[in-house]
Motif scaffolding. Structure first.
Motif, PDB file in Angstrom:
ATOM      1  N   LEU A 213       0.856  -1.180   0.000  1.00 18.38           N
ATOM      2  CA  LEU A 213       0.000   0.000   0.000  1.00 18.38           C
ATOM      3  C   LEU A 213       0.895   1.233   0.000  1.00 18.38           C
ATOM      4  N   THR A 214       0.703   2.102  -0.981  1.00 14.76           N
ATOM      5  CA  THR A 214       1.552   3.290  -1.076  1.00 14.76           C
ATOM      6  C   THR A 214       0.710   4.557  -1.000  1.00 14.76           C
ATOM      7  N   GLU A 215       1.371   5.653  -0.625  1.00 13.22           N
ATOM      8  CA  GLU A 215       0.760   6.973  -0.614  1.00 13.22           C
ATOM      9  C   GLU A 215       1.527   7.867  -1.589  1.00 13.22           C
ATOM     10  N   ASP A 216       0.787   8.421  -2.548  1.00 11.08           N
ATOM     11  CA  ASP A 216       1.358   9.354  -3.530  1.00 11.08           C
ATOM     12  C   ASP A 216       2.501   8.750  -4.348  1.00 11.08           C
ATOM     13  N   ALA A 217       2.401   7.475  -4.666  1.00 14.27           N
ATOM     14  CA  ALA A 217       3.450   6.844  -5.478  1.00 14.27           C
ATOM     15  C   ALA A 217       3.544   7.490  -6.859  1.00 14.27           C
ATOM     16  N   PHE A 218       2.396   7.802  -7.460  1.00 17.58           N
ATOM     17  CA  PHE A 218       2.422   8.428  -8.786  1.00 17.58           C
ATOM     18  C   PHE A 218       2.843   9.895  -8.688  1.00 17.58           C
ATOM     19  N   ALA A 219       2.352  10.592  -7.665  1.00 18.75           N
ATOM     20  CA  ALA A 219       2.734  11.992  -7.482  1.00 18.75           C
ATOM     21  C   ALA A 219       4.238  12.126  -7.239  1.00 18.75           C
ATOM     22  N   ASP A 220       4.810  11.154  -6.517  1.00 15.78           N
ATOM     23  CA  ASP A 220       6.243  11.193  -6.216  1.00 15.78           C
ATOM     24  C   ASP A 220       7.079  10.358  -7.178  1.00 15.78           C
ATOM     25  N   LYS A 221       6.405   9.748  -8.164  1.00 16.27           N
ATOM     26  CA  LYS A 221       7.059   9.052  -9.276  1.00 16.27           C
ATOM     27  C   LYS A 221       7.900   7.844  -8.848  1.00 16.27           C
ATOM     28  N   PHE A 222       7.404   7.081  -7.866  1.00 10.74           N
ATOM     29  CA  PHE A 222       8.087   5.829  -7.543  1.00 10.74           C
ATOM     30  C   PHE A 222       7.214   4.610  -7.841  1.00 10.74           C
ATOM     31  N   VAL A 236      -0.938  -4.289  -5.655  1.00 10.34           N
ATOM     32  CA  VAL A 236      -0.360  -2.971  -5.411  1.00 10.34           C
ATOM     33  C   VAL A 236      -1.531  -2.000  -5.292  1.00 10.34           C
ATOM     34  N   VAL A 237      -1.708  -1.417  -4.115  1.00  9.31           N
ATOM     35  CA  VAL A 237      -2.766  -0.433  -3.882  1.00  9.31           C
ATOM     36  C   VAL A 237      -2.101   0.932  -3.811  1.00  9.31           C
ATOM     37  N   ALA A 238      -2.354   1.748  -4.812  1.00 10.01           N
ATOM     38  CA  ALA A 238      -1.713   3.063  -4.917  1.00 10.01           C
ATOM     39  C   ALA A 238      -2.720   4.140  -4.546  1.00 10.01           C
ATOM     40  N   VAL A 239      -2.567   4.671  -3.331  1.00 14.13           N
ATOM     41  CA  VAL A 239      -3.459   5.729  -2.855  1.00 14.13           C
ATOM     42  C   VAL A 239      -2.819   7.086  -3.163  1.00 14.13           C
ATOM     43  N   GLU A 240      -3.552   7.908  -3.892  1.00 17.39           N
ATOM     44  CA  GLU A 240      -3.114   9.280  -4.164  1.00 17.39           C
ATOM     45  C   GLU A 240      -4.031  10.226  -3.387  1.00 17.39           C
ATOM     46  N   TYR A 241      -3.500  11.387  -3.017  1.00 14.29           N
ATOM     47  CA  TYR A 241      -4.254  12.321  -2.186  1.00 14.29           C
ATOM     48  C   TYR A 241      -4.681  13.556  -2.958  1.00 14.29           C
ATOM     49  N   THR A 242      -5.845  14.081  -2.586  1.00 15.33           N
ATOM     50  CA  THR A 242      -6.443  15.205  -3.301  1.00 15.33           C
ATOM     51  C   THR A 242      -5.644  16.496  -3.144  1.00 15.33           C
ATOM     52  N   ASP A 243      -4.788  16.598  -2.118  1.00 15.32           N
ATOM     53  CA  ASP A 243      -3.987  17.814  -1.991  1.00 15.32           C
ATOM     54  C   ASP A 243      -2.776  17.811  -2.927  1.00 15.32           C
ATOM     55  N   ARG A 244      -2.550  16.682  -3.602  1.00 19.66           N
ATOM     56  CA  ARG A 244      -1.467  16.581  -4.581  1.00 19.66           C
ATOM     57  C   ARG A 244      -2.003  16.340  -5.999  1.00 19.66           C
ATOM     58  N   GLN A 247      -9.076  15.359  -8.926  1.00 15.60           N
ATOM     59  CA  GLN A 247      -9.877  14.220  -9.374  1.00 15.60           C
ATOM     60  C   GLN A 247      -9.809  14.054 -10.887  1.00 15.60           C
ATOM     61  N   SER A 248      -9.803  15.150 -11.610  1.00 15.24           N
ATOM     62  CA  SER A 248      -9.733  15.053 -13.076  1.00 15.24           C
ATOM     63  C   SER A 248      -8.375  14.518 -13.521  1.00 15.24           C
ATOM     64  N   SER A 249      -7.300  14.970 -12.875  1.00 14.01           N
ATOM     65  CA  SER A 249      -5.969  14.472 -13.224  1.00 14.01           C
ATOM     66  C   SER A 249      -5.828  13.000 -12.852  1.00 14.01           C
ATOM     67  N   PHE A 250      -6.412  12.626 -11.734  1.00 20.59           N
ATOM     68  CA  PHE A 250      -6.391  11.224 -11.323  1.00 20.59           C
ATOM     69  C   PHE A 250      -7.049  10.358 -12.393  1.00 20.59           C
ATOM     70  N   SER A 251      -8.228  10.783 -12.850  1.00 23.40           N
ATOM     71  CA  SER A 251      -8.966   9.997 -13.844  1.00 23.40           C
ATOM     72  C   SER A 251      -8.256   9.935 -15.190  1.00 23.40           C
ATOM     73  N   SER A 252      -7.741  11.085 -15.629  1.00 25.07           N
ATOM     74  CA  SER A 252      -7.199  11.147 -16.989  1.00 25.07           C
ATOM     75  C   SER A 252      -5.756  10.679 -17.107  1.00 25.07           C
ATOM     76  N   THR A 253      -4.991  10.806 -16.024  1.00 25.15           N
ATOM     77  CA  THR A 253      -3.563  10.511 -16.100  1.00 25.15           C
ATOM     78  C   THR A 253      -3.160   9.278 -15.292  1.00 25.15           C
ATOM     79  N   ILE A 254      -3.549   9.252 -14.017  1.00 28.94           N
ATOM     80  CA  ILE A 254      -3.086   8.175 -13.139  1.00 28.94           C
ATOM     81  C   ILE A 254      -3.816   6.864 -13.417  1.00 28.94           C
ATOM     82  N   CYS A 255      -5.118   6.931 -13.635  1.00 34.28           N
ATOM     83  CA  CYS A 255      -5.868   5.682 -13.859  1.00 34.28           C
ATOM     84  C   CYS A 255      -5.340   4.881 -15.049  1.00 34.28           C
ATOM     85  N   PRO A 256      -5.097   5.496 -16.206  1.00 30.66           N
ATOM     86  CA  PRO A 256      -4.548   4.703 -17.315  1.00 30.66           C
ATOM     87  C   PRO A 256      -3.191   4.085 -16.975  1.00 30.66           C
ATOM     88  N   LYS A 257      -2.338   4.838 -16.277  1.00 31.79           N
ATOM     89  CA  LYS A 257      -1.031   4.295 -15.898  1.00 31.79           C
ATOM     90  C   LYS A 257      -1.188   3.131 -14.923  1.00 31.79           C
TER      91      LYS A 257
END
Length: 280
Positions: A213-222, A236-244, A247-257
């Protein structure tokens, strides 16, 4: 015929021992309880859906995810049982590297293992994980509580003291030794256990932890450091936070990755209340 009878008798004894271990009733006051080994533990597979809520649960709370990660202390045995009735697996969130000032078990820790205040969370203090024997009564008490409530697994938070100003000279090797201890403690009690953050551990410890379980793995690029879990069919559970991440960026960028990597990605507020948003 005698040989067949003996084989059947031996098999019945083995089955009886297995059932006795599976149905052991944990007594949180019994330090020896955690020494009773079980034969198996919950081992989730990659692709499982996940939710994480550290707010106090309400009777009306429901979750669509297959796995729910909740606070070990404030969640009751009845609430764990209710989630099980909904078909959920239930993980106990637990700090293993800090002591929080609102927990009732701080008296189990000697003063010598309590270090500096955790800057980001001022109600917590770092612990000296180099001395697991000093932490053992405290850890066993927490594991026994988890067993008594019927949880399936443990999320061990704050294992990254080596990378923080803890007040102790803790190294990554110290962290690895502590992880070895925690994994053995969980598994010998029939509990799954996940890696929390610390991507440096993934290549080696994906063979020992049951998920990550990770926090901000995509935001921090690991995020790419976690692929070894997927290669072993572990989540692999990748939790990203709204302060980084919006929601639109999460859907369009992180979800496909995340989908391309085989990860389950979840967007949460940092306060980890009920609200969640995941890839559709």
């Amino acid at each position: 015929m005698k040989n067949v009878i003996l084989l059947l008798f031996a098999a019945s004894l083995l089955w009886g021992c297995r059932k006795e271990n599976e149905n052991v009733s944990a007594d949180p006051t019994d330090e020896n309880q955690v020494n009773a080994p079980l034969l198996s533990w919950w081992q989730p597979k990659a692709g499982v859906t996940f939710d994480w809520c550290l707010d106090d649960l309400k009777a009306s709370d429901t979750f669509t995810a297959e796995v729910v990660d909740v606070d070990a202390f404030t969640t009751t045995a009845a609430q764990v049982a209710a989630l099980h009735k909904q078909g959920k697996k239930v993980i106990a969130y637990l700090s293993v590297g800090t002591i929080e000032d609102d927990r009732p078990d701080a008296n189990l820790l000697p003063a010598e293992v309590i270090g500096k205040i955790y800057d980001e969370w001022p109600h917590e203090k770092w612990l000296d994980i180099r001395k697991p024997e000093k932490l053992q009564p405290w850890l066993k008490s927490r594991i026994n509580m988890i067993l008594s409530k019927g949880f399936d697994a443990v999320e061990p938070d704050n294992i990254d003291s080596y990378d923080n100003d803890s007040g102790f000279d803790i190294s990554l090797d110290d962290t690895k030794r502590y992880c070895d201890y925690l994994i053995a403690l969980a598994h010998q009690n029939g509990l799954g256990i996940g890696q929390k953050n610390v991507p440096e551990l993934a290549d080696t410890y994906s063979k020992q932890f049951d998920w990550v379980l990770t926090e901000d793995a995509f935001a921090d690029k690991f995020q790419d450091d976690l692929k070894s879990y997927i290669s072993l069919n572990k989540p692999v559970v990748a939790v990203e936070y709204t302060d980084r991440t919006s929601q639109s960026s999460f859907s369009s960028t992180i979800c496909p990755k995340a989908k391309s990597l085989g990860y389950f990605a979840l967007l949460k507020r940092r306060s980890l209340e009920k609200w969640s948003f995941n890839c559709q």
